[in-house]
Design a protein around this motif. Structure first.
Motif, PDB file in Angstrom:
ATOM      1  N   TRP A   9       0.856  -1.187   0.000  1.00 53.72           N
ATOM      2  CA  TRP A   9       0.000   0.000   0.000  1.00 53.72           C
ATOM      3  C   TRP A   9       0.903   1.253   0.000  1.00 53.72           C
ATOM      4  CZ3 TRP A   9      -2.558   1.738   5.177  1.00 53.72           C
ATOM      5  CH2 TRP A   9      -3.277   2.933   4.969  1.00 53.72           C
ATOM      6  N   PHE A  10       0.953   1.927  -1.134  1.00 52.12           N
ATOM      7  CA  PHE A  10       1.740   3.170  -1.204  1.00 52.12           C
ATOM      8  C   PHE A  10       0.996   4.275  -0.469  1.00 52.12           C
ATOM      9  CE2 PHE A  10       3.770   1.238  -4.997  1.00 52.12           C
ATOM     10  CZ  PHE A  10       5.097   1.555  -4.733  1.00 52.12           C
ATOM     11  N   LEU A  32       2.865  -9.734  -5.575  1.00 51.55           N
ATOM     12  CA  LEU A  32       2.625  -8.499  -4.821  1.00 51.55           C
ATOM     13  C   LEU A  32       1.756  -7.564  -5.647  1.00 51.55           C
ATOM     14  CD1 LEU A  32       3.586  -7.074  -2.148  1.00 51.55           C
ATOM     15  CD2 LEU A  32       5.383  -6.006  -3.514  1.00 51.55           C
ATOM     16  N   ALA A  33       0.649  -7.111  -5.039  1.00 51.33           N
ATOM     17  CA  ALA A  33      -0.184  -6.099  -5.704  1.00 51.33           C
ATOM     18  C   ALA A  33       0.217  -4.730  -5.153  1.00 51.33           C
ATOM     19  CB  ALA A  33      -1.655  -6.360  -5.415  1.00 51.33           C
ATOM     20  N   LEU A  34       0.533  -3.799  -6.048  1.00 55.65           N
ATOM     21  CA  LEU A  34       0.972  -2.459  -5.634  1.00 55.65           C
ATOM     22  C   LEU A  34      -0.227  -1.527  -5.742  1.00 55.65           C
ATOM     23  CD1 LEU A  34       4.141  -2.469  -7.879  1.00 55.65           C
ATOM     24  CD2 LEU A  34       4.065  -3.017  -5.439  1.00 55.65           C
ATOM     25  N   VAL A  35      -0.645  -0.960  -4.620  1.00 54.83           N
ATOM     26  CA  VAL A  35      -1.927  -0.246  -4.595  1.00 54.83           C
ATOM     27  C   VAL A  35      -1.758   1.171  -4.054  1.00 54.83           C
ATOM     28  CG1 VAL A  35      -4.270  -0.284  -3.628  1.00 54.83           C
ATOM     29  CG2 VAL A  35      -3.128  -2.436  -4.168  1.00 54.83           C
ATOM     30  N   TYR A  36      -2.475   2.112  -4.687  1.00 56.85           N
ATOM     31  CA  TYR A  36      -2.604   3.456  -4.102  1.00 56.85           C
ATOM     32  C   TYR A  36      -4.089   3.754  -3.974  1.00 56.85           C
ATOM     33  CZ  TYR A  36      -2.137   8.343  -2.999  1.00 56.85           C
ATOM     34  OH  TYR A  36      -2.217   9.551  -2.347  1.00 56.85           O
ATOM     35  N   CYS A  37      -4.529   4.226  -2.812  1.00 53.70           N
ATOM     36  CA  CYS A  37      -5.951   4.535  -2.604  1.00 53.70           C
ATOM     37  C   CYS A  37      -6.176   6.039  -2.690  1.00 53.70           C
ATOM     38  CB  CYS A  37      -6.396   4.080  -1.217  1.00 53.70           C
ATOM     39  SG  CYS A  37      -6.229   2.331  -0.941  1.00 53.70           S
ATOM     40  N   LEU A  38      -7.006   6.434  -3.618  1.00 52.45           N
ATOM     41  CA  LEU A  38      -7.410   7.845  -3.693  1.00 52.45           C
ATOM     42  C   LEU A  38      -8.613   8.025  -2.790  1.00 52.45           C
ATOM     43  CD1 LEU A  38      -7.327   8.470  -7.533  1.00 52.45           C
ATOM     44  CD2 LEU A  38      -5.849   9.566  -5.854  1.00 52.45           C
ATOM     45  N   PRO A  84      -8.852   3.747   2.536  1.00 48.81           N
ATOM     46  CA  PRO A  84      -8.016   2.545   2.641  1.00 48.81           C
ATOM     47  C   PRO A  84      -8.637   1.445   3.498  1.00 48.81           C
ATOM     48  CG  PRO A  84      -6.694   4.514   2.899  1.00 48.81           C
ATOM     49  CD  PRO A  84      -8.106   4.978   2.810  1.00 48.81           C
ATOM     50  N   ALA A  85      -9.311   1.825   4.582  1.00 50.47           N
ATOM     51  CA  ALA A  85      -9.855   0.800   5.483  1.00 50.47           C
ATOM     52  C   ALA A  85     -10.993   0.019   4.827  1.00 50.47           C
ATOM     53  CB  ALA A  85     -10.335   1.443   6.787  1.00 50.47           C
ATOM     54  N   LEU A  86     -11.538   0.543   3.726  1.00 45.55           N
ATOM     55  CA  LEU A  86     -12.589  -0.185   2.994  1.00 45.55           C
ATOM     56  C   LEU A  86     -12.044  -0.777   1.691  1.00 45.55           C
ATOM     57  CD1 LEU A  86     -15.486   2.429   3.359  1.00 45.55           C
ATOM     58  CD2 LEU A  86     -15.216   0.289   4.611  1.00 45.55           C
ATOM     59  N   ALA A  87     -11.254   0.037   0.977  1.00 46.92           N
ATOM     60  CA  ALA A  87     -10.772  -0.392  -0.344  1.00 46.92           C
ATOM     61  C   ALA A  87      -9.767  -1.548  -0.229  1.00 46.92           C
ATOM     62  CB  ALA A  87     -10.140   0.792  -1.066  1.00 46.92           C
ATOM     63  N   SER A 116      -7.791   0.231  11.961  1.00 51.65           N
ATOM     64  CA  SER A 116      -9.017  -0.336  11.401  1.00 51.65           C
ATOM     65  C   SER A 116      -8.707  -1.608  10.608  1.00 51.65           C
ATOM     66  CB  SER A 116      -9.695   0.723  10.523  1.00 51.65           C
ATOM     67  OG  SER A 116     -10.684   0.134   9.751  1.00 51.65           O
ATOM     68  N   LEU A 117      -7.630  -1.593   9.845  1.00 53.20           N
ATOM     69  CA  LEU A 117      -7.268  -2.795   9.070  1.00 53.20           C
ATOM     70  C   LEU A 117      -6.921  -3.953  10.006  1.00 53.20           C
ATOM     71  CD1 LEU A 117      -5.142  -0.989   6.334  1.00 53.20           C
ATOM     72  CD2 LEU A 117      -7.250  -2.292   5.910  1.00 53.20           C
ATOM     73  N   ARG A 118      -6.208  -3.623  11.084  1.00 52.58           N
ATOM     74  CA  ARG A 118      -5.838  -4.697  12.037  1.00 52.58           C
ATOM     75  C   ARG A 118      -7.069  -5.232  12.752  1.00 52.58           C
ATOM     76  NH1 ARG A 118      -0.303  -1.790  13.855  1.00 52.58           N
ATOM     77  NH2 ARG A 118       1.026  -2.753  12.277  1.00 52.58           N
ATOM     78  N   GLU A 119      -8.016  -4.326  13.062  1.00 54.13           N
ATOM     79  CA  GLU A 119      -9.257  -4.780  13.711  1.00 54.13           C
ATOM     80  C   GLU A 119     -10.033  -5.728  12.801  1.00 54.13           C
ATOM     81  OE1 GLU A 119     -11.151  -1.104  14.711  1.00 54.13           O
ATOM     82  OE2 GLU A 119      -9.649  -0.713  16.263  1.00 54.13           O
ATOM     83  N   GLN A 120      -9.856  -5.565  11.490  1.00 55.20           N
ATOM     84  CA  GLN A 120     -10.530  -6.479  10.546  1.00 55.20           C
ATOM     85  C   GLN A 120      -9.712  -7.758  10.335  1.00 55.20           C
ATOM     86  OE1 GLN A 120     -12.266  -4.334   6.996  1.00 55.20           O
ATOM     87  NE2 GLN A 120     -11.264  -2.574   7.940  1.00 55.20           N
ATOM     88  N   ALA A 121      -8.712  -7.928  11.216  1.00 56.74           N
ATOM     89  CA  ALA A 121      -7.894  -9.151  11.254  1.00 56.74           C
ATOM     90  C   ALA A 121      -6.893  -9.268  10.104  1.00 56.74           C
ATOM     91  CB  ALA A 121      -8.779 -10.393  11.340  1.00 56.74           C
ATOM     92  N   TYR A 122      -6.565  -8.151   9.462  1.00 54.56           N
ATOM     93  CA  TYR A 122      -5.496  -8.204   8.459  1.00 54.56           C
ATOM     94  C   TYR A 122      -4.146  -7.960   9.139  1.00 54.56           C
ATOM     95  CZ  TYR A 122      -9.300  -8.225   5.187  1.00 54.56           C
ATOM     96  OH  TYR A 122     -10.438  -8.583   4.523  1.00 54.56           O
TER      97      TYR A 122
END
Ligand SMILES: Cc1cc2nc3c(=O)[nH]c(=O)nc-3n(C[C@H](O)[C@H](O)[C@H](O)COP(=O)(O)OP(=O)(O)OC[C@H]3O[C@@H](n4cnc5c(N)ncnc54)[C@H](O)[C@@H]3O)c2cc1C
Length: 403
Positions: A9-10, A32-38, A84-87, A116-122
């Motif tokens: 995640w950039f 590896l997926a390289l992602v940027y969230c707008l 980011p926490a949704l996408a 938030s991402l960690r709370e979703q178990a990631y």
């Protein structure tokens, strides 16, 4: 260690070189997926969009350059729209993986995204990498960070703390998971829209050599040092007009197209070849200020975002109509109005002019400094959460430094 599929995640680290977090992701992943969230458009409580047109346009060029670099190294940058926490969870589910790598950012909203991402178990591997100096190599613990910049700098210099050398380019990126090709992407140019930019800009980012991205960033550092401007920086740095009075590194630094360690390395090489003087030293000095605001965030976190900052009492007032006049450059003070109009017309303002207009808003117009900080966030092509918050807090007299 068994390798795996993961997402990189950039965030504010839009480069393939000197990017330790990305290097670690590459080392530990087969795919590896390289992602940027707008982030979706957001209206602030102060009455304007959070990201203005200039910032969008500079970011768009930065992302296009990064996308080219990813392609040249065998992968593809995925630019998606969404918080980011949704996408990111949507992408992780599509790729059937659990791990995200990214840079760590010690500011409240950015930390909440990771929580938030960690709370979703990631599993999130967030790696600190945006400062010149390594926090673990400071001669004091973060809890004992000196409360005045001069004391901080003196201890660094007395102990001879140096910046680590930057890492090189990542030559080959892990392959993109096939399922990533189905992820809907954003047309970044359409997203950015068109920002008319005044020809007199001190940072004319519509001109090829001032465009966003690592390619132009590295060329600019070389050109700036070769021109001899660095050798007069201390005398010229408080200038207000033109491109040459200061380094103009900041828009590339804040997007992460350039790292402070890359600048430091080039500066050291320049000093070794042509000699050091107080001006070349002063560029390092300013980069230390940048670090100081980062370490203040590690030390004080959300406290830096309170109206009273680090002080016990808040004496905050706000006058929305005066604030609006300030934003529009209609205060009636020609000097201040010139600065505010320059900011709106170009997305950039010199350091000294930032100090002038911020001080005027806080101390003359008696407005809330957080509104001013939000306007700068919306307008500046070099918006940086640490430096913006730190400088506003400092000028409002709510930071660590009593001056
Ligand atoms: C109210 C206010 C808000 C600011 N908001 C931002 C911001 O959002 N983003 C940002 O990058 N800078 C911010 N600054 C700091 C400074 O104005 C800019 O870093 C500088 O003007 C950028 O131009 P330059 O790269 O030519 O700087 P130079 O003078 O050439 O300095 C070289 C580098 O040193 C660092 N630096 C210089 N001065 C400061 C400083 N006061 N604080 C932190 N780092 C510094 C920057 O990374 C800069 O690129 C703010 C200053 C004020 C007074």
């Amino acid at each position: 260690m068994a390798k795996k599929t993961a997402v990189y995640w950039f965030r504010n680290d839009l480069r393939i070189n000197d990017n330790p977090a990305l290097a670690q992701a590459c080392l530990q992943s087969d795919q590896l997926a390289l992602v940027y969230c707008l982030e979706p458009e957001e209206h602030t409580i102060w009455g304007f969009n959070r990201v203005g047109l200039h910032r969008k346009n500079f970011l768009a060029d930065t992302l296009l350059d990064l996308a080219r670099q990813c392609q040249q190294r065998g992968s593809q940058l995925l630019i998606v729209e969404g918080k980011p926490a949704l996408a990111l969870p949507r992408i992780l589910q599509q790729l059937q993986c659990q791990t995200i790598y990214c840079e760590a950012i010690a500011a409240p909203e950015e930390m909440a995204q990771i929580d938030s991402l960690r709370e979703q178990a990631y599993e999130v591997e967030a790696i600190w990498q945006s400062s010149l100096l390594n926090p673990s190599e400071l001669p004091f613990s973060i809890e004992d960070l000196p409360q005045v910049f001069t004391a901080f700098r003196q201890q660094i210099e007395q102990m001879g703390v140096l910046a680590p050398a930057p890492m090189g380019w990542i030559e080959k990126l892990p392959e993109l998971p096939k399922a990533a090709l189905a992820i809907p992407q954003v047309d970044i140019k359409a997203w950015a829209g068109i920002a008319p930019i005044d020809k007199r800009s001190a940072f004319p980012y519509d001109q090829p050599q001032w465009q966003g991205g690592a390619t132009m960033a590295l060329a600019h550092v070389q050109r700036y040092l070769a021109s001899g401007l660095a050798d007069q920086y201390k005398q010229t740095r408080n200038g207000l007009i033109g491109s040459d009075y200061s380094t103009k590194f900041s828009p590339w630094l804040t997007s992460g197209a350039l790292s402070a360690r890359q600048i430091d390395q080039q500066l050291k090489t320049h000093e070794a070849m042509y000699g050091a003087n107080e001006s070349t030293y002063w560029i390092w000095f300013e980069l230390l200020w940048r670090d100081y605001f980062r370490f203040l965030h590690l030390r004080f976190g959300v406290q830096l975002y309170y109206a009273n900052g680090l002080k016990d009492v808040a004496t905050i007032s706000h006058q929305p109509e005066l604030f609006l006049k300030w934003c529009l450059g209609n205060t009636g003070q020609p000097f201040i109005d010139a600065g505010m109009r320059e900011l709106a017309a170009t997305g950039y303002l010199s350091n000294r002019m930032r100090q002038n207009v911020a001080s005027f808003l806080i101390h003359d117009l008696q407005c809330d400094w957080r509104a001013g900080a939000a306007w700068f966030e919306s307008q500046l092509i070099d918006y940086d959460v640490y430096s913006n918050q730190g400088n506003w807090l400092y000028l409002a007299g709510c930071g660590t430094d009593p001056r």
